[in-house]
Design an enzyme around this catalytic site. Structure first.
Site, PDB file in Angstrom:
ATOM      1  N   ASP A 195      48.173  23.512  72.255  1.00 22.93           N
ATOM      2  CA  ASP A 195      49.457  23.000  71.745  1.00 22.93           C
ATOM      3  C   ASP A 195      50.650  23.883  72.091  1.00 22.93           C
ATOM      4  O   ASP A 195      51.762  23.608  71.646  1.00 22.93           O
ATOM      5  CB  ASP A 195      49.386  22.777  70.227  1.00 22.93           C
ATOM      6  CG  ASP A 195      49.256  24.089  69.455  1.00 22.93           C
ATOM      7  OD1 ASP A 195      48.986  25.135  70.084  1.00 22.93           O
ATOM      8  OD2 ASP A 195      49.413  24.067  68.234  1.00 22.93           O
ATOM      9  N   LYS A 196      50.414  24.924  72.867  1.00 24.77           N
ATOM     10  CA  LYS A 196      51.487  25.840  73.293  1.00 24.77           C
ATOM     11  C   LYS A 196      52.365  26.253  72.109  1.00 24.77           C
ATOM     12  O   LYS A 196      53.589  26.313  72.201  1.00 24.77           O
ATOM     13  CB  LYS A 196      52.383  25.193  74.369  1.00 24.77           C
ATOM     14  CG  LYS A 196      51.640  24.541  75.503  1.00 24.77           C
ATOM     15  CD  LYS A 196      51.581  25.459  76.713  1.00 24.77           C
ATOM     16  CE  LYS A 196      50.506  25.103  77.686  1.00 24.77           C
ATOM     17  NZ  LYS A 196      50.305  23.726  78.021  1.00 24.77           N
TER      18      LYS A 196
ATOM     19  N   CYS B 155      45.760  23.955  61.765  1.00 24.68           N
ATOM     20  CA  CYS B 155      44.356  24.069  61.371  1.00 24.68           C
ATOM     21  C   CYS B 155      44.226  24.665  59.970  1.00 24.68           C
ATOM     22  O   CYS B 155      43.338  24.282  59.212  1.00 24.68           O
ATOM     23  CB  CYS B 155      43.592  24.917  62.384  1.00 24.68           C
ATOM     24  SG  CYS B 155      43.506  24.075  63.964  1.00 24.68           S
TER      25      CYS B 155
HETATM   26  C1  SAM Z   1      45.365  27.244  70.645  1.00 27.27           C
HETATM   27  S1  SAM Z   1      44.761  27.572  69.080  1.00 27.27           S
HETATM   28  C2  SAM Z   1      45.495  26.292  68.148  1.00 27.27           C
HETATM   29  C3  SAM Z   1      46.685  26.695  67.392  1.00 27.27           C
HETATM   30  C4  SAM Z   1      47.065  25.684  66.365  1.00 27.27           C
HETATM   31  N1  SAM Z   1      48.484  25.612  66.257  1.00 27.27           N
HETATM   32  C5  SAM Z   1      46.457  25.997  65.011  1.00 27.27           C
HETATM   33  O1  SAM Z   1      47.012  25.502  64.017  1.00 27.27           O
HETATM   34  O2  SAM Z   1      45.444  26.683  64.925  1.00 27.27           O
HETATM   35  C6  SAM Z   1      43.082  27.061  69.128  1.00 27.27           C
HETATM   36  C7  SAM Z   1      42.218  27.548  68.013  1.00 27.27           C
HETATM   37  O3  SAM Z   1      41.749  28.853  68.277  1.00 27.27           O
HETATM   38  C8  SAM Z   1      41.554  29.547  67.063  1.00 27.27           C
HETATM   39  N2  SAM Z   1      42.419  30.762  67.118  1.00 27.27           N
HETATM   40  C9  SAM Z   1      43.378  31.072  68.018  1.00 27.27           C
HETATM   41  N3  SAM Z   1      43.898  32.281  67.783  1.00 27.27           N
HETATM   42  C10 SAM Z   1      43.251  32.759  66.690  1.00 27.27           C
HETATM   43  C11 SAM Z   1      43.326  33.974  65.953  1.00 27.27           C
HETATM   44  N4  SAM Z   1      44.175  34.939  66.273  1.00 27.27           N
HETATM   45  N5  SAM Z   1      42.500  34.115  64.894  1.00 27.27           N
HETATM   46  C12 SAM Z   1      41.627  33.150  64.545  1.00 27.27           C
HETATM   47  N6  SAM Z   1      41.503  31.990  65.215  1.00 27.27           N
HETATM   48  C13 SAM Z   1      42.298  31.796  66.279  1.00 27.27           C
HETATM   49  C14 SAM Z   1      41.932  28.635  65.954  1.00 27.27           C
HETATM   50  O4  SAM Z   1      40.774  28.016  65.445  1.00 27.27           O
HETATM   51  C15 SAM Z   1      42.838  27.640  66.656  1.00 27.27           C
HETATM   52  O5  SAM Z   1      42.855  26.414  66.003  1.00 27.27           O
END
Ligand code: SAM
Length: 310
Positions: A204-205, A212
């Site tokens: 989703d940039k 989530c």
């Molecule tokens: C590109 S991210 C999506 C971001 C999205 N806006 C959200 O609400 O999570 C993809 C997924 O990777 C996981 N994720 C990414 N960075 C994270 C972090 N620093 N700690 C924990 N989970 C992470 C989360 O489960 C997230 O939903």
């Protein structure tokens, strides 16, 4: 061997369409019409060039094998020794990729997520460790893409549960569930083999902050974020891709250490060195500079001595 040119993408089709004589639907621009015609032609011819590509690949492989056998027979090279690959070690933890956010992605982002899921599957298959992998809410355009463009390869996957519906928490007992989210205030210093970890399947940039986390809160599932700040300093955003997070979980179970896991998974250009290491490097550079200056001064003194003596 004569090289056959194989069309790799719709962009490569020169447009054999005459937009002057064609009947373009009302309201549609010429360029949109041409784009659609190209995409149609691409879909029609894709199977054929995929087949050609496969055959070409097979021929090349056979040729390489023949050449290698010749070299071995002539004694020019040694026969390769078979490498022993230990069996996969199963970790009890379950990791779910939640694909419920399909509508929120652009086509390009969905394609990117498709590639990330392929990556996740292959990381989980490659070992040395493997977890119980699941895809949930796999029921919209992403699933359609896997079924069509990606030739239904996921249907052959082993050791992966694919649910059309959202995940269900058995007996509503969510004590052993954690939804991973960079927006969580809870830092996951350790993982637990008896837990289920949910990762958001979305590219989703950075458009949907808390997406989530809000879903997890609504479902009464705990959330947790990876201890990025504690172990590494990441250049740029602290939000990682779905496949990197999955791989980080695998690597944590392997090393039981976040720093080692981050180092193994994230590209080095994304990692800014640990503060201690940086300070050490800085100090070493300063010491080196002082040493060089002292040596220069000594040399100058020596030169002056030689000049005054002569
Ligand atoms: C590109 S991210 C999506 C971001 C999205 N806006 C959200 O609400 O999570 C993809 C997924 O990777 C996981 N994720 C990414 N960075 C994270 C972090 N620093 N700690 C924990 N989970 C992470 C989360 O489960 C997230 O939903």
């Amino acid at each position: 061997m004569s090289e056959e040119v194989i069309t790799p993408s719709p962009k490569c089709f020169s447009a054999p369409f005459n937009s002057k004589t064609a009947e373009i639907p009302e309201g549609m621009s010429k360029s949109e019409w041409k784009r659609q015609q190209k995409a149609k032609l691409f879909e029609e011819q894709k199977k054929e060039w995929t087949q050609k590509k496969k055959e070409k690949h097979k021929k090349l492989k056979a040729e390489r094998k023949r050449q290698q056998e010749e070299l071995i027979a002539s004694g020019a090279i040694e026969a390769p020794v078979a490498v022993y690959k230990p069996p996969l070690k199963k970790v009890n933890a379950q990791v779910i990729i939640d694909c419920a956010f399909d509508d929120l992605m652009t086509d390009k982002e969905r394609i990117s997520l498709g590639s990330q899921i392929l990556r996740v599957y292959s990381d989980n298959k490659r070992g040395p460790l493997t977890v119980n992998m699941m895809l949930s809410s796999f029921n919209k355009k992403l699933a359609h893409r896997f079924n069509t463009n990606m030739q239904g390869q996921h249907l052959q996957w082993k050791n992966v549960k694919i649910l059309e519906d959202d995940y269900q928490i058995p007996g509503n007992d969510n004590a052993n569930w954690v939804y991973l989210s960079s927006d969580s205030s809870n830092v996951l210093n350790e993982l637990d083999e008896n837990m289920t970890y949910v990762i958001g399947g979305i590219v989703d940039k950075g458009r949907y902050k808390n997406l989530c986390k809000d879903k997890a809160d609504a479902q009464n599932i705990k959330t947790g974020r990876l201890p990025i700040e504690k172990y590494i300093q990441l250049a740029g955003r602290k939000v990682l891709t779905t496949n990197h997070v999955f791989e980080l979980l695998l690597k944590w179970f392997e090393f039981k250490d976040w720093k080692a896991a981050f180092d193994a998974v994230l590209p080095q250009r994304k990692i800014i060195k640990h503060k201690d290491e940086e300070e050490e490097e800085e100090e070493a550079k300063e010491e080196e500079a002082i040493k060089e200056k002292e040596e220069e001064e000594e040399e100058e003194e020596e030169e002056e001595k030689i000049i005054t003596e002569s």
